[in-house]
Design an enzyme around this catalytic site. Sequence first.
Site, PDB file in Angstrom:
ATOM      1  N   TYR A 153       0.864  -1.197   0.000  1.00  0.00           N
ATOM      2  CA  TYR A 153       0.000   0.000   0.000  1.00  0.00           C
ATOM      3  C   TYR A 153       0.888   1.230   0.000  1.00  0.00           C
ATOM      4  CZ  TYR A 153      -3.076   3.671   1.824  1.00  0.00           C
ATOM      5  OH  TYR A 153      -3.764   4.841   2.001  1.00  0.00           O
ATOM      6  N   GLU A 241      -3.758   7.602  -3.717  1.00  0.00           N
ATOM      7  CA  GLU A 241      -3.686   6.351  -2.969  1.00  0.00           C
ATOM      8  C   GLU A 241      -3.595   5.185  -3.944  1.00  0.00           C
ATOM      9  OE1 GLU A 241      -6.171   4.468   0.721  1.00  0.00           O
ATOM     10  OE2 GLU A 241      -7.311   4.906  -1.098  1.00  0.00           O
TER      11      GLU A 241
END
Length: 432
Positions: A153, A241
């Site tokens: 991530y 993101e």
Amino acid sequence: MASPLVAQAGTALRGLARRSALLRGSLPDVQLTPKRWLNLQEYQSKKLMADHGVAVQRFFVADSANDALEAAKRLKATEIVLKAQILAGGRGKGVFNSGLKGGVHLTKDPKVVGQLAEQMIGYNLATKQTPKDGVKVKKVMVAEALDISRETYFAILMDRACNGPVMVGSPQGGVDIEEVAASSPELIFKEEIDIFEGVKDNQALQMAENLGFKGPLQQQAADQIKKLYNLFLKIDATQVEVNPFGETPEGQVVCFDAKINFDDNAEFRQKEIFAMDDKSENEPMENEAAKYDLKYIGLDGNIACFVNGAGLAMATCDIISLNGGKPANFLDLGGGVKEAQVYQAFKLLTADPKVEAILVNIFGGIVNCAIIANGITKACRELELKVPLVVRLEGTNVHEAQRILNESGLPITSARDLEDAAKKAVASVENK
């Protein structure tokens, strides 16, 4: 306790705040940026990334089954992924009214892509996040399917506590980051960025190492991190993101899926991006409200809420419910209010046949209550308001505003505070 109706209204606005709180549990000084109103489809976000040198899967966009078939042939990929393009999540488990199950499909045969697209384009796809009848699919994305050997991530976001951008990463990707923050906070890594100097080589390499990239992949990941930061700056993003930020068995670092939030104050210099805003899935009332810089969310009750500020809107909805009523919507005027906006707001509210009363709840800080009062009286006269109107005003120029309302001769019910306003609004509906 607030009714399910109000909980439904607050979901969109509270969701990111709840997620931010979870991250702050492990990172006390990180704050995620609130949700913005610009909506981009997946293919639009990926094109922005590709245009800035970020590694994404090769893809084409098609608006017909034949175009999808041709795109699949042109890809010359070992395996192809076909994705319906709608804004709502949960596409993979969605159902089309054509009978096709799933808005995401994998295949190695280009002909199957055409057959699947035939059952997607022009049909409604219903997921957990769409209305009951679903959303019409107008385009599909035809992309090469890549195997992922490891998922991480990575995000860049504006952090008010640091007065600038920060990088946040975790070697545990492909899952909800809030779950990682709650269960394994030690797997969340944060690095502040000097906005004048940008991401330094050693910072990018350190983040790549924290994410678990090794050998040549570490430098490759660091290069991608720097390109993502360049994208972040160039497009005036508040958040980029990437989840998953992954590696393939062939030794590639790829951004497989991304969400981009934009600073709506930068619209004047990001006209091309804001022109891509996809409003087709919005309710017609939301689009009409947006023309006048109003934020509108429709609900199922009968008391319209007319406020300034999203927090005040949710509080107003909650207190109506606590007093036995049901909000029909909330409509947020925002800060820079003009009389014309007030008039258009009333026009929107009165156009809803469910509305049996209107509650105006304004707390004037930067908002001049007298402007609101003049807009209210004008709207009442010109629209010949037929439903009860309860008004609670507080703050800047409130005494002048009250004088305007009192001397208008209109059947306007004043309230001394929010609870009094809610009780009067609920009573006005019950007494009809």
